[in-house]
Each structure stands twice: as structure tokens, then as C-alpha cells.
Design an enzyme around this catalytic site. Structure first.
Site, PDB file in Angstrom:
ATOM      1  N   GLU A 114      -6.871   4.613   7.694  1.00  0.00           N
ATOM      2  CA  GLU A 114      -6.667   6.031   7.395  1.00  0.00           C
ATOM      3  C   GLU A 114      -7.896   6.614   6.703  1.00  0.00           C
ATOM      4  O   GLU A 114      -8.226   7.782   6.901  1.00  0.00           O
ATOM      5  CB  GLU A 114      -5.397   6.207   6.538  1.00  0.00           C
ATOM      6  CG  GLU A 114      -4.150   5.982   7.384  1.00  0.00           C
ATOM      7  CD  GLU A 114      -2.943   5.475   6.626  1.00  0.00           C
ATOM      8  OE1 GLU A 114      -2.935   5.531   5.385  1.00  0.00           O
ATOM      9  OE2 GLU A 114      -2.010   5.000   7.292  1.00  0.00           O
ATOM     10  N   HIS A 132      -9.409   1.018   4.668  1.00  0.00           N
ATOM     11  CA  HIS A 132      -8.157   1.227   5.415  1.00  0.00           C
ATOM     12  C   HIS A 132      -8.430   2.179   6.578  1.00  0.00           C
ATOM     13  O   HIS A 132      -9.244   3.102   6.462  1.00  0.00           O
ATOM     14  CB  HIS A 132      -7.100   1.814   4.475  1.00  0.00           C
ATOM     15  CG  HIS A 132      -5.723   1.803   5.076  1.00  0.00           C
ATOM     16  ND1 HIS A 132      -5.320   2.738   5.996  1.00  0.00           N
ATOM     17  CD2 HIS A 132      -4.685   0.962   4.914  1.00  0.00           C
ATOM     18  CE1 HIS A 132      -4.069   2.471   6.359  1.00  0.00           C
ATOM     19  NE2 HIS A 132      -3.667   1.398   5.726  1.00  0.00           N
ATOM     20  N   SER A 153       3.353  -1.954  10.507  1.00  0.00           N
ATOM     21  CA  SER A 153       4.803  -1.912  10.743  1.00  0.00           C
ATOM     22  C   SER A 153       5.512  -3.227  10.418  1.00  0.00           C
ATOM     23  O   SER A 153       6.458  -3.609  11.103  1.00  0.00           O
ATOM     24  CB  SER A 153       5.086  -1.469  12.184  1.00  0.00           C
ATOM     25  OG  SER A 153       4.615  -0.155  12.404  1.00  0.00           O
ATOM     26  N   GLU A 205      -5.379  -5.077  10.681  1.00  0.00           N
ATOM     27  CA  GLU A 205      -4.431  -3.995  10.895  1.00  0.00           C
ATOM     28  C   GLU A 205      -4.773  -3.240  12.175  1.00  0.00           C
ATOM     29  O   GLU A 205      -5.619  -2.320  12.143  1.00  0.00           O
ATOM     30  CB  GLU A 205      -4.480  -3.024   9.714  1.00  0.00           C
ATOM     31  CG  GLU A 205      -4.098  -3.648   8.394  1.00  0.00           C
ATOM     32  CD  GLU A 205      -3.476  -2.622   7.460  1.00  0.00           C
ATOM     33  OE1 GLU A 205      -2.353  -2.829   7.039  1.00  0.00           O
ATOM     34  OE2 GLU A 205      -4.108  -1.588   7.193  1.00  0.00           O
ATOM     35  N   GLY A 257       2.271   2.334  10.754  1.00  0.00           N
ATOM     36  CA  GLY A 257       3.209   3.446  10.578  1.00  0.00           C
ATOM     37  C   GLY A 257       3.889   3.896  11.855  1.00  0.00           C
ATOM     38  O   GLY A 257       4.506   4.961  11.885  1.00  0.00           O
ATOM     39  N   LYS A 260       0.108   4.221  -0.321  1.00  0.00           N
ATOM     40  CA  LYS A 260      -0.578   5.410   0.222  1.00  0.00           C
ATOM     41  C   LYS A 260      -0.389   6.603  -0.732  1.00  0.00           C
ATOM     42  O   LYS A 260      -0.303   6.404  -1.934  1.00  0.00           O
ATOM     43  CB  LYS A 260      -0.080   5.717   1.638  1.00  0.00           C
ATOM     44  CG  LYS A 260      -0.088   4.470   2.539  1.00  0.00           C
ATOM     45  CD  LYS A 260       0.039   4.796   3.984  1.00  0.00           C
ATOM     46  CE  LYS A 260       0.224   3.503   4.780  1.00  0.00           C
ATOM     47  NZ  LYS A 260       0.062   3.679   6.211  1.00  0.00           N
ATOM     48  N   ASN A 304       0.864  -1.179   0.000  1.00  0.00           N
ATOM     49  CA  ASN A 304       0.000   0.000   0.000  1.00  0.00           C
ATOM     50  C   ASN A 304       0.900   1.229   0.000  1.00  0.00           C
ATOM     51  O   ASN A 304       1.455   1.589   1.035  1.00  0.00           O
ATOM     52  CB  ASN A 304      -0.897  -0.029   1.252  1.00  0.00           C
ATOM     53  CG  ASN A 304      -1.707   1.242   1.406  1.00  0.00           C
ATOM     54  OD1 ASN A 304      -1.860   2.006   0.463  1.00  0.00           O
ATOM     55  ND2 ASN A 304      -2.219   1.477   2.609  1.00  0.00           N
TER      56      ASN A 304
HETATM   57  C1  PEP Z   1      -0.715   0.088   5.868  1.00  0.00           C
HETATM   58  O1  PEP Z   1      -0.619   1.103   5.237  1.00  0.00           O
HETATM   59  O2  PEP Z   1      -1.692  -0.653   5.687  1.00  0.00           O
HETATM   60  C2  PEP Z   1       0.329  -0.245   6.830  1.00  0.00           C
HETATM   61  C3  PEP Z   1       0.217  -1.360   7.499  1.00  0.00           C
HETATM   62  O3  PEP Z   1       1.356   0.643   6.983  1.00  0.00           O
HETATM   63  P1  PEP Z   1       2.774   0.357   7.690  1.00  0.00           P
HETATM   64  O4  PEP Z   1       3.284  -0.947   7.125  1.00  0.00           O
HETATM   65  O5  PEP Z   1       3.619   1.508   7.315  1.00  0.00           O
HETATM   66  O6  PEP Z   1       2.533   0.246   9.158  1.00  0.00           O
END
Ligand code: PEP
Length: 255
Positions: A99, A97, A216, A169, A175, A11, A9
Site C-alpha cells: 500500500e 508494504h 487474506s 505478500e 484485503g 493499517k 498490521n
Molecule cells: C496486510 O495488510 O499486510 C495484509 C496482508 O492484509 P490482509 O490480511 O487484510 O489481506
């Protein structure tokens, strides 16, 4: 046997030129890994770069997806993208997601509408669920995640449900560099995600759906997640922007 799926992803990162550079740096390795049939590799760039990325990987088994869609098929919805538009370019779409839930007001209801729009276009949804820090600390993880699952899968037929990818998630892990533990994530996936699918459908469906961990993930911690019996790959944010890291994560899925 569920084939693990690793999705990047990106983003709101990468111009078209930057996307070309990133894909060039990892295309051969990713293509080789995907060609083993032991991992599904998906790249989800921003809308503006999907066509370029799709063109660059069209001669490989690497898949392409979007990060969002709108549920209406077309019309006066300024700034939105319909499933048919994505379907011309890719096979996957990330839906719900955290976000998008946090900054753009997405709810379980809108997530459900988006899943239906994606399925109608034969796009494969990657549906994100996960609790935030306060919910985690209040011991509400199971309730929150199973509630999100029920909302997302509302009125989705069993055969369609089986093709949906779910990404667990935890919001506090995205992040932040503070990943969940492999066993901890596995418990949530086994109970709140597969358990809810078993209640909504049946055991076979619960065991068929691929469930990723996201939050992460890095080359350093990925083995711990892929060693878990209920985790079938990863949704990767930050590390998907670094060619060597994303390749290493996909390689770990093949092992
Ligand atoms: C994500 O964007 O779904 C995500 C898990 O980000 P990160 O790996 O940076 O934590």
C-alpha cells in the site's frame, strides 16, 4: 529452527480508545501464546496508538512495531517519523508494504534506505515484497519478487540480513479475501526469496531469515500456510482487527 512470527498490521484503523479495547480483548491469550517461545507476536498499530499499546503490553512478551518510518534521523520532514522515535516505543517496523508502494510512491530504493535506518536504530524490519495481479498473470512473479529482494537488501551486511523478517505478500491477495495457496506461496518463498538470499549471501542466511506469508490470512486458511516448510508465520491485516481471529492465527502458529 526458525520461530514463526505473526504480526498484526492494523493499517489506518483504531483510535487510541479503540486500540485499548482491542488489546484488552486479546492481551491475555496473546501473552500466553508468546510466552511459549514458539511464536513471536507483534502488534503494529498506527503511530498515534503505539505508545498506548506498548504500555498495555509492556508486562508481556508481546512485541510492538510501527507500519513505516522515514530514513532521515531528524529535521525538516513534515509529517514523517524517524527510527529513533519508533525505537522509544517498539522493536519492529514494517517497511515497503504494497500500500505504501502503491499510494505513497515507495520504491525498492526507498525501501532499502528505510531498512538501513531501521537497522541503525536496532529496529527489526519486516520487509514486504510481492507481485501485483498483472505481474502474476504475466508469469513475472519470480522476477519481480527476486528483484524487490535485491533492491531491499542492497549493501546490507550478512549479519544484519539474518535479523530481517521478510513478508511475501502477493498484492492481489491483500484485503481481497482471495489468498494464495499454501504450496503456491511456498514455492515463491523458497525460490524467489530464500533463493535470492542464498545468491546474495549464503545458504545459511537463506535458511535463517524468517519469511511470513501475508494476504487474506484468516483462522480458516492459516493452517495451510503454517504447514509449509518455508513459511514462518504471517503478516495479518484485516483479521488482526478482530481479537478472536488474531488469537486463533497466533495459536495456529504454536501448533
Ligand atoms: C496486510 O495488510 O499486510 C495484509 C496482508 O492484509 P490482509 O490480511 O487484510 O489481506
Amino acid at each position: 529452527m526458525r520461530i514463526p512470527i505473526v504480526a498484526g498490521n492494523w493499517k489506518m484503523n483504531k483510535t487510541i480508545a479503540e486500540a485499548r479495547e482491542l488489546v484488552s480483548a486479546m492481551k491475555n491469550d496473546l501473552a500466553q501464546l508468546a510466552a511459549t517461545g514458539k511464536v513471536t507476536v507483534v502488534l503494529c498499530p498506527p503511530f498515534t496508538a503505539i505508545e498506548q499499546v506498548a504500555g498495555l503490553v509492556h508486562d508481556t512478551p508481546i512485541k510492538v512495531g510501527a507500519q513505516n518510518l522515514f530514513w532521515e534521523p531528524k529535521g525538516a520532514f513534515t509529517g514523517e517519523i524517524a527510527s529513533a522515535m519508533i525505537g522509544e516505543l517498539g522493536e519492529y517496523v514494517i517497511i515497503g508494504h504494497s500500500e505504501r508502494r502503491q499510494y505513497f510512491g515507495e520504491t525498492d530504493e526507498s525501501v532499502n534506505k528505510k531498512i538501513k535506518a531501521a537497522l541503525a536504530q536496532r529496529l527489526q524490519p519486516i520487509v514486504c515484497v510481492g507481485e501485483n495481479l498483472a505481474q502474476n498473470e504475466a508469469g513475472q512473479t519470480q522476477t519481480v519478487v527476486s528483484g524487490q529482494m535485491r533492491g531491499a537488501f542492497k549493501d546490507i551486511a550478512r549479519d544484519d540480513a539474518r535479523g530481517i523478517v521478510v513478508a511475501y505478500e502477493p498484492v492481489w491477495a491483500i484485503g481481497t479475501g482471495k489468498a494464495a495457496s499454501g504450496p503456491g506461496a511456498n514455492v515463491v518463498i523458497a525460490s524467489a526469496i530464500r533463493g535470492t538470499l542464498a545468491e546474495l549471501y549464503d545458504d545459511a542466511t537463506a535458511q535463517t531469515v524468517r519469511v511470513q506469508y501475508g494476504g487474506s490470512v484468516s483462522p480458516k486458511n492459516v493452517a495451510e500456510f503454517f504447514a509449509q516448510p518455508d513459511i514462518d508465520g504471517a503478516l495479518v491485516g484485516g483479521a488482526s482487527l478482530v481479537a478472536g481471529d488474531f488469537v486463533a492465527i497466533c495459536r495456529a502458529a504454536v501448533k
